[in-house]
Design a protein around this motif. Structure first.
Motif, mmCIF file in Angstrom:
data_model
loop_
_atom_site.group_PDB
_atom_site.id
_atom_site.type_symbol
_atom_site.label_atom_id
_atom_site.label_comp_id
_atom_site.label_asym_id
_atom_site.label_seq_id
_atom_site.Cartn_x
_atom_site.Cartn_y
_atom_site.Cartn_z
ATOM 1 N N LEU A 54 -3.656 -8.674 -54.623
ATOM 2 C CA LEU A 54 -4.546 -7.607 -54.164
ATOM 3 C C LEU A 54 -5.887 -8.176 -53.719
ATOM 4 O O LEU A 54 -6.536 -7.624 -52.830
ATOM 5 C CB LEU A 54 -4.748 -6.571 -55.272
ATOM 6 N N TYR A 55 -6.309 -9.293 -54.345
ATOM 7 C CA TYR A 55 -7.544 -9.932 -53.906
ATOM 8 C C TYR A 55 -7.399 -10.469 -52.480
ATOM 9 O O TYR A 55 -8.333 -10.373 -51.670
ATOM 10 C CB TYR A 55 -7.914 -11.080 -54.845
ATOM 11 N N VAL A 56 -6.227 -11.008 -52.176
ATOM 12 C CA VAL A 56 -5.979 -11.512 -50.823
ATOM 13 C C VAL A 56 -6.022 -10.365 -49.817
ATOM 14 O O VAL A 56 -6.627 -10.469 -48.744
ATOM 15 C CB VAL A 56 -4.625 -12.243 -50.762
ATOM 16 N N ALA A 57 -5.354 -9.252 -50.183
ATOM 17 C CA ALA A 57 -5.369 -8.087 -49.297
ATOM 18 C C ALA A 57 -6.791 -7.553 -49.129
ATOM 19 O O ALA A 57 -7.199 -7.169 -48.026
ATOM 20 C CB ALA A 57 -4.461 -6.998 -49.870
ATOM 21 N N ALA A 58 -7.566 -7.534 -50.219
ATOM 22 C CA ALA A 58 -8.947 -7.066 -50.137
ATOM 23 C C ALA A 58 -9.762 -7.945 -49.189
ATOM 24 O O ALA A 58 -10.564 -7.452 -48.387
ATOM 25 C CB ALA A 58 -9.576 -7.051 -51.531
ATOM 26 N N GLY A 59 -9.551 -9.266 -49.271
ATOM 27 C CA GLY A 59 -10.266 -10.164 -48.375
ATOM 28 C C GLY A 59 -9.915 -9.937 -46.917
ATOM 29 O O GLY A 59 -10.782 -9.958 -46.038
ATOM 30 N N ALA A 60 -8.597 -9.694 -46.661
ATOM 31 C CA ALA A 60 -8.167 -9.455 -45.288
ATOM 32 C C ALA A 60 -8.778 -8.158 -44.737
ATOM 33 O O ALA A 60 -9.247 -8.110 -43.593
ATOM 34 C CB ALA A 60 -6.646 -9.401 -45.215
ATOM 35 N N ILE A 61 -8.787 -7.101 -45.535
ATOM 36 C CA ILE A 61 -9.373 -5.833 -45.092
ATOM 37 C C ILE A 61 -10.869 -5.973 -44.872
ATOM 38 O O ILE A 61 -11.437 -5.418 -43.922
ATOM 39 C CB ILE A 61 -9.075 -4.733 -46.129
ATOM 40 N N PHE A 62 -11.538 -6.737 -45.730
ATOM 41 C CA PHE A 62 -12.982 -6.938 -45.564
ATOM 42 C C PHE A 62 -13.283 -7.668 -44.255
ATOM 43 O O PHE A 62 -14.247 -7.348 -43.554
ATOM 44 C CB PHE A 62 -13.533 -7.722 -46.750
ATOM 45 N N LEU A 63 -12.444 -8.669 -43.917
ATOM 46 C CA LEU A 63 -12.649 -9.384 -42.660
ATOM 47 C C LEU A 63 -12.460 -8.480 -41.459
ATOM 48 O O LEU A 63 -13.102 -8.670 -40.418
ATOM 49 C CB LEU A 63 -11.694 -10.587 -42.585
ATOM 50 N N LEU A 64 -11.561 -7.487 -41.582
ATOM 51 C CA LEU A 64 -11.394 -6.530 -40.487
ATOM 52 C C LEU A 64 -12.685 -5.764 -40.228
ATOM 53 O O LEU A 64 -12.948 -5.328 -39.106
ATOM 54 C CB LEU A 64 -10.265 -5.550 -40.815
ATOM 55 N N GLY A 65 -13.494 -5.582 -41.287
ATOM 56 C CA GLY A 65 -14.754 -4.863 -41.121
ATOM 57 C C GLY A 65 -15.756 -5.610 -40.270
ATOM 58 O O GLY A 65 -16.737 -5.017 -39.791
#
Length: 678
Positions: free
Chosen positions: A271-282
């Motif tokens: 979930l940390y990896v997914a959170a990082g990916a979503i944050f980069l989309l921002g």
């Protein structure tokens, strides 16, 4: 007949009535809501079912629900075409979904039909077909497995009967599901046909018989058709989804909800990896606040799940250990299991837990792994796994070592201290807790960290507690290596050697020497710190002399002589010199005259008085030699080496006894004394 049986029979009769007799709009609304309720119950049951056979009635229920829904379609179609009214539920669905635009409602209905027919229904039909085929193909193998377990006594006749019935029921279930899935497909097609009939004939009836305008006809009949289609297709969609869930279920520990949450979130750190990916989309033109919020939610969820997982694992480990203990103690074999002993055990008090706990920075486990590798290279012996455990019966700072269940050594450690071994002259400025270095028995002190540098400047050898205990474990394993080598371990060594020297092994064992004979020879070598790593040379010697004698003591002496280069290197100092004390000829003659030969081997039959004199003489010369050069090696002729070692082994176990044949001819030997009888 019970009320439950009557309710099902009345339900079937009601389906027949709906197909023939017109029903009022109010009753249709009740039946439509009842249909939606049944569909919800079915999909919820399907999601909470662990095995398909727990919902074995599903194929028949699927048929009844499909007929019930088609009966409702017929009744609502009759009401729509005859009265332009199908009850409040249909009218409400039509108005709510279309939002005043009948074409929008028609598009939504078409999308629902496509989803059900192409995605869910087709997939469920295919899975049902494949599952039925695989289940039937696997039946003979499963039956043979049951018969094999029954013949082996692993299961009883009753258990075998139950397992056969389960296999037959599974085959019947998947076969029935393969047929029942066709009803779901047919229901979806019938829904499309009924909608077309309602719209086409609704236009004709509305404009010709009811005198409605084109616009009024489109609004009324499209709205009612869409409403009827939705109240029919939504339950159909739920039933089709339930069908897919049932036929796609595999062996699992819980229901669908449990399995989804358990397996989807099994690795919280992802979930940390997914959170990082979503944050980069921002960082792109996408809404930064939205992506950051989602990333934060994923991060918090990952942290919570990770913490919960660690706590659950700790609880499960404790429960499993407790349950295992209870099972072991309650099982019939528990008494036999209690007889098992570990080859090597290291037990310690609770204050020493940090040296073994990796979470607290302890590296004892890694050190023991390195010790086993080091000793495998030095001794040629695969050291068994060292069992490490805490023992509340010991003092907090105390530890003990056991070999095959017997205590062989113990010591004391002080964490956050260092062991300073004296250089020979104590420094008064170095103050600490007086003790003895456990591995070699040297005088030492436990000092705190502030005195470490001062002790090193004073010439002390300073080591940390893990190094102290590692050295102690290493020396104890070396000392008791011969006891750790059993017949099973010897067989493993022989099998390993056989891979590279098959002819050599075949010439030695099982004839003329058994595995037990080879084990005795190897153990004899290990007992005197002679490495058995060079196993081919040892077996070459056994092949040469094994046919001449089966006396394992004598064979061990021949092997020592064959390993002369290894032994010479072992005891030679940095200058290439071996310092020894020699045995006088009169003592060697006395020993040789009192060797008693029997059919079971030779032994020294010397009177106690002369034995004591020889031991005391060797001890005196050993002490002198140790003061001069720090070594104590006794050198004698090959004929008496074994007997001298046997004589002094109990009183002077650390004294090394070598023969002239065990040293290379070119080695420089210096004698610091001669053992004589006074």
């Amino acid at each position: 007949m019970s009320a439950r049986d009557l309710s099902v029979l009345l339900g079937v009769i009601l389906i027949v009535i709906m197909l023939v007799i017109p029903l009022p709009g109010g009753l249709l609304s009740v039946l439509i809501l009842f249909n939606i309720t049944l569909a919800l119950i079915v999909i919820l049951v399907a999601m909470n079912t662990q095995e398909p056979l727990q919902f074995a009635i599903f194929p028949s229920l699927l048929l009844l629900l499909t007929l019930f829904r088609l009966g409702l379609n017929v009744s609502t179609t009759r009401s729509i075409l005859s009265e332009a009214d199908a009850g409040g539920v249909v009218d409400t669905f039509g108005n709510f979904v279309t939002g005043g635009n009948p074409f929008v409602g028609l598009v939504i209905f078409v999308i629902l039909v496509i989803i059900q027919f192409i995605v869910i229904t087709k997939g469920a039909e295919r899975v049902s077909e494949v599952a039925a085929r695989f289940t039937l193909d696997a039946m003979p193998g499963k039956q043979m497995s049951i018969d094999a377990d029954l013949n082996a006594g692993l299961i009883t006749e009753q258990q075998a009967k139950e397992r056969r019935e389960k296999i037959e029921n599974e085959a019947d279930f998947y076969g029935a599901m393969d047929g029942a899935s066709k009803f779901v497909k047919g229901d979806a097609i019938a829904g499309i046909v009924i909608v077309l009939i309602n719209i086409i004939f609704g236009f004709i009836i509305g404009m010709t018989q009811m005198g409605l305008s084109f616009t009024e006809t489109v609004n009324v009949f499209t709205r009612l058709t869409v409403g009827d289609g939705l109240v029919s297709q939504i339950p159909a969609l739920l039933i089709a989804t339930a069908t897919g869930i049932i036929v796609t279920r595999v062996a699992a520990e819980g229901n669908l909800s449990y399995d989804v949450t358990e397996q989807l979130f099994r690795y919280p750190k992802l979930l940390y990896v997914a959170a990082g990916a979503i944050f980069l989309l921002g960082l792109t033109p996408i809404n930064f606040g939205l992506t950051t919020s989602i990333a934060a939610l994923l991060g918090v969820g990952g942290f919570y799940l990770d913490s919960a997982k660690q706590k659950q694992e700790e609880v499960e480990d404790f429960v499993d250990e407790d349950e295992q203990t209870k099972q072991d103690m309650s099982s019939p074999e528990s008494v036999v299991q209690l007889l098992n002993t570990d080859p090597i055990e290291f037990e310690f008090g609770y204050a020493l837990i940090p040296i073994a706990d990796a979470n607290q920075g302890g590296d004892l486990l890694d050190r023991i792994v390195m010790i086993r590798r080091q000793l495998a290279l030095e001794l040629g012996l695969v050291i068994p796994v060292v069992r490490i455990r805490d023992n509340i019966q010991l003092n907090p700072n105390e530890y003990q070592l056991k070999v095959k269940g017997n205590e062989v050594a113990k010591g004391e450690l002080y964490l956050n201290h260092y062991l300073a071994m004296s250089p020979g002259v104590d420094d008064e400025l170095v103050d600490g807790i007086d003790t003895v270095e456990p591995a070699f028995g040297l005088p030492a002190k436990w000092i705190n960290e502030e005195q470490k540098d001062e002790a090193e400047l004073a010439g002390y050898t300073v080591v940390d507690p893990p190094s102290v205990v590692s050295t102690h474990i290493t020396e104890i394993i070396k000392k008791y290596a011969s006891q750790l080598l059993g017949r099973e371990e010897t067989k493993q060594l022989i099998e390993h050697l056989k891979g590279t020297h098959p002819t050599l092994v075949e010439e030695v064992t099982p004839e003329p020497l058994s595995t037990g004979d080879v084990q005795k020879v190897l153990a004899k070598l290990l007992s005197e710190q002679v490495s058995i790593k060079n196993l081919p040379i040892i077996f070459e010697t056994l092949a040469d002399f094994g046919k001449m004698t089966t006396d394992t003591d004598l064979l061990a002496e021949y092997c020592r002589q064959s390993l002369s280069l290894q032994i010479t290197k072992q005891y030679m100092d940095e200058q290439g010199i071996i310092n020894v004390i020699t045995i006088s000829p009169n003592i060697e003659k006395l020993i040789a005259e009192h060797i008693h030969k029997t059919d079971h081997g030779n032994f020294l039959n010397l009177d106690p008085e002369n034995q004591q004199k020889i031991i005391e003489a060797i001890n005196q010369e050993r002490n002198k030699a140790f003061i001069q050069d720090g070594t104590a090696i006794v050198l004698c002729s090959p004929a008496v080496r074994m007997y001298i070692k046997q004589l002094i082994s109990r009183h002077l176990p650390d004294v090394v006894v070598l023969s002239y044949n065990e040293l290379e001819p070119d080695v420089d030997v210096e004698s610091s004394g001669v053992v004589n009888l006074s």
